[in-house]
Design a protein around this motif. Structure first.
Motif, PDB file in Angstrom:
ATOM      1  N   SER A 224       0.845  -1.193   0.000  1.00 30.60           N
ATOM      2  CA  SER A 224       0.000   0.000   0.000  1.00 30.60           C
ATOM      3  C   SER A 224       0.878   1.239   0.000  1.00 30.60           C
ATOM      4  O   SER A 224       1.975   1.239   0.568  1.00 30.60           O
ATOM      5  CB  SER A 224      -0.908   0.012   1.234  1.00 30.60           C
ATOM      6  OG  SER A 224      -1.685   1.197   1.273  1.00 30.60           O
ATOM      7  N   ASP A 225       0.383   2.294  -0.627  1.00 30.77           N
ATOM      8  CA  ASP A 225       1.123   3.547  -0.653  1.00 30.77           C
ATOM      9  C   ASP A 225       0.833   4.404   0.574  1.00 30.77           C
ATOM     10  O   ASP A 225       1.405   5.484   0.731  1.00 30.77           O
ATOM     11  CB  ASP A 225       0.779   4.340  -1.918  1.00 30.77           C
ATOM     12  CG  ASP A 225       1.363   3.705  -3.169  1.00 30.77           C
ATOM     13  OD1 ASP A 225       2.421   3.047  -3.056  1.00 30.77           O
ATOM     14  OD2 ASP A 225       0.759   3.837  -4.250  1.00 30.77           O
ATOM     15  N   THR A 226      -0.069   3.924   1.442  1.00 27.22           N
ATOM     16  CA  THR A 226      -0.355   4.651   2.675  1.00 27.22           C
ATOM     17  C   THR A 226       0.571   4.169   3.788  1.00 27.22           C
ATOM     18  O   THR A 226       1.279   3.181   3.644  1.00 27.22           O
ATOM     19  CB  THR A 226      -1.819   4.429   3.099  1.00 27.22           C
ATOM     20  OG1 THR A 226      -2.048   3.029   3.249  1.00 27.22           O
ATOM     21  CG2 THR A 226      -2.774   4.978   2.061  1.00 27.22           C
ATOM     22  N   ASP A 227       0.534   4.865   4.905  1.00 33.02           N
ATOM     23  CA  ASP A 227       1.318   4.461   6.082  1.00 33.02           C
ATOM     24  C   ASP A 227       0.466   3.458   6.856  1.00 33.02           C
ATOM     25  O   ASP A 227      -0.466   3.837   7.558  1.00 33.02           O
ATOM     26  CB  ASP A 227       1.630   5.697   6.930  1.00 33.02           C
ATOM     27  CG  ASP A 227       2.569   5.370   8.073  1.00 33.02           C
ATOM     28  OD1 ASP A 227       3.285   4.359   7.980  1.00 33.02           O
ATOM     29  OD2 ASP A 227       2.554   6.123   9.061  1.00 33.02           O
ATOM     30  N   TRP A 228       0.775   2.198   6.729  1.00 33.41           N
ATOM     31  CA  TRP A 228      -0.121   1.149   7.226  1.00 33.41           C
ATOM     32  C   TRP A 228       0.658   0.066   7.946  1.00 33.41           C
ATOM     33  O   TRP A 228       1.890   0.040   7.908  1.00 33.41           O
ATOM     34  CB  TRP A 228      -0.915   0.540   6.062  1.00 33.41           C
ATOM     35  CG  TRP A 228      -0.074  -0.294   5.118  1.00 33.41           C
ATOM     36  CD1 TRP A 228       1.053   0.100   4.447  1.00 33.41           C
ATOM     37  CD2 TRP A 228      -0.289  -1.668   4.768  1.00 33.41           C
ATOM     38  NE1 TRP A 228       1.546  -0.938   3.675  1.00 33.41           N
ATOM     39  CE2 TRP A 228       0.746  -2.038   3.855  1.00 33.41           C
ATOM     40  CE3 TRP A 228      -1.239  -2.623   5.119  1.00 33.41           C
ATOM     41  CZ2 TRP A 228       0.837  -3.320   3.308  1.00 33.41           C
ATOM     42  CZ3 TRP A 228      -1.147  -3.892   4.555  1.00 33.41           C
ATOM     43  CH2 TRP A 228      -0.113  -4.222   3.661  1.00 33.41           C
ATOM     44  N   SER A 229      -0.058  -0.827   8.599  1.00 32.10           N
ATOM     45  CA  SER A 229       0.535  -1.983   9.254  1.00 32.10           C
ATOM     46  C   SER A 229      -0.086  -3.240   8.665  1.00 32.10           C
ATOM     47  O   SER A 229      -1.297  -3.460   8.803  1.00 32.10           O
ATOM     48  CB  SER A 229       0.285  -1.932  10.766  1.00 32.10           C
ATOM     49  OG  SER A 229       0.612  -3.172  11.372  1.00 32.10           O
ATOM     50  N   SER A 230       0.711  -4.053   8.006  1.00 29.28           N
ATOM     51  CA  SER A 230       0.181  -5.269   7.394  1.00 29.28           C
ATOM     52  C   SER A 230      -0.435  -6.186   8.449  1.00 29.28           C
ATOM     53  O   SER A 230      -1.425  -6.888   8.172  1.00 29.28           O
ATOM     54  CB  SER A 230       1.287  -6.007   6.634  1.00 29.28           C
ATOM     55  OG  SER A 230       2.394  -6.287   7.471  1.00 29.28           O
TER      56      SER A 230
END
Length: 234
Positions: A174-180
């Motif tokens: 993802s291009d967002t700031d995320w946590s898989s």
């Protein structure tokens, strides 16, 4: 930096055959005498489940990604991502596994990386008691072992194609700031339903651990139908 509060868009690469993007480094002759049984043994400070009597006797050392110049560009392009989720599935069996990493895709495969443990579970392989053969994988490993025996004529040893030619993998970022880790469960649910629908039979989940199921928007591999179901043999 805090993680985004909006649902991430997770875009998956195409599905690729593992044998086309990885090198298989293994030793040992395939045994046709394994009885399909597992046992609990001590490994370090814990106990693990391993195939009895060495299982298939295939010693899967590691299965690293091929060089950056040899893998598809869309995989090479996402190697800088730290957070990623990956789908492992088959065009021969109705199965799926969803894995995650917060340290980059390359680390899943490098050295004795996590992916080598996945493949050992698939092949009922043991290497120094280093892999815990968790419950989700065992029934599939037994079925695959029997099918490998049936597919190998006479005294011929199975090739990498015989062992793993049906296994495919795709990577989601993802291009967002995320946590898989937060979205692992919803990705698993998505592909469980999708593969079950496409194959016409329930897809067996190889995962056994609990997962977080925060919402995410999932863009599936664009070739999921053509890669897996053009010559369906379920």
């Amino acid at each position: 930096m805090p993680k985004t509060t909006t649902a991430p868009i997770i875009k998956f690469t195409s599905l690729y055959r593992v044998l086309d993007i990885c090198d298989v480094i293994r030793e040992g002759a395939f045994s046709k005498s394994w009885d399909g049984e597992y046992e609990r043994v001590v490994s370090g400070n814990s106990t693990v489940s391993i195939p009895k009597n060495g299982g298939s006797q295939i010693l899967l050392k590691k299965i690293p990604l091929k060089s950056k110049d040899s893998i598809p560009r869309e995989i090479a392009n996402i190697l800088p991502h730290q957070e990623s989720v990956y789908l492992v599935t088959s065009n021969r069996y109705s199965i799926h596994y969803v894995g995650i990493t917060s340290k980059g895709i390359a680390g899943v495969f490098s050295g004795g990386g996590r992916f080598s443990h996945h493949v050992r579970k698939i092949l009922a392989s043991t290497v120094n008691k280093g892999t815990n053969h968790t419950s989700g994988w065992i029934s599939h490993a037994r079925a695959r072992y029997i099918d490998i025996i049936k597919s190998v004529d006479g005294q011929r040893q199975p090739t990498d194609e015989d062992l793993l030619g049906d296994i495919f993998i795709a990577f989601g970022v993802s291009d967002t700031d995320w946590s898989s880790k937060e979205h692992e469960g919803v990705v698993e649910e998505y592909f469980r339903d999708r593969i079950s629908m496409l194959s016409g039979r329930p897809s067996i989940r190889l995962n056994s651990a609990k997962m977080s199921r925060k919402h995410a928007e999932i863009y599936e591999p664009e070739n999921i139908k053509s890669a897996l179901y053009n010559n369906i043999k379920f």
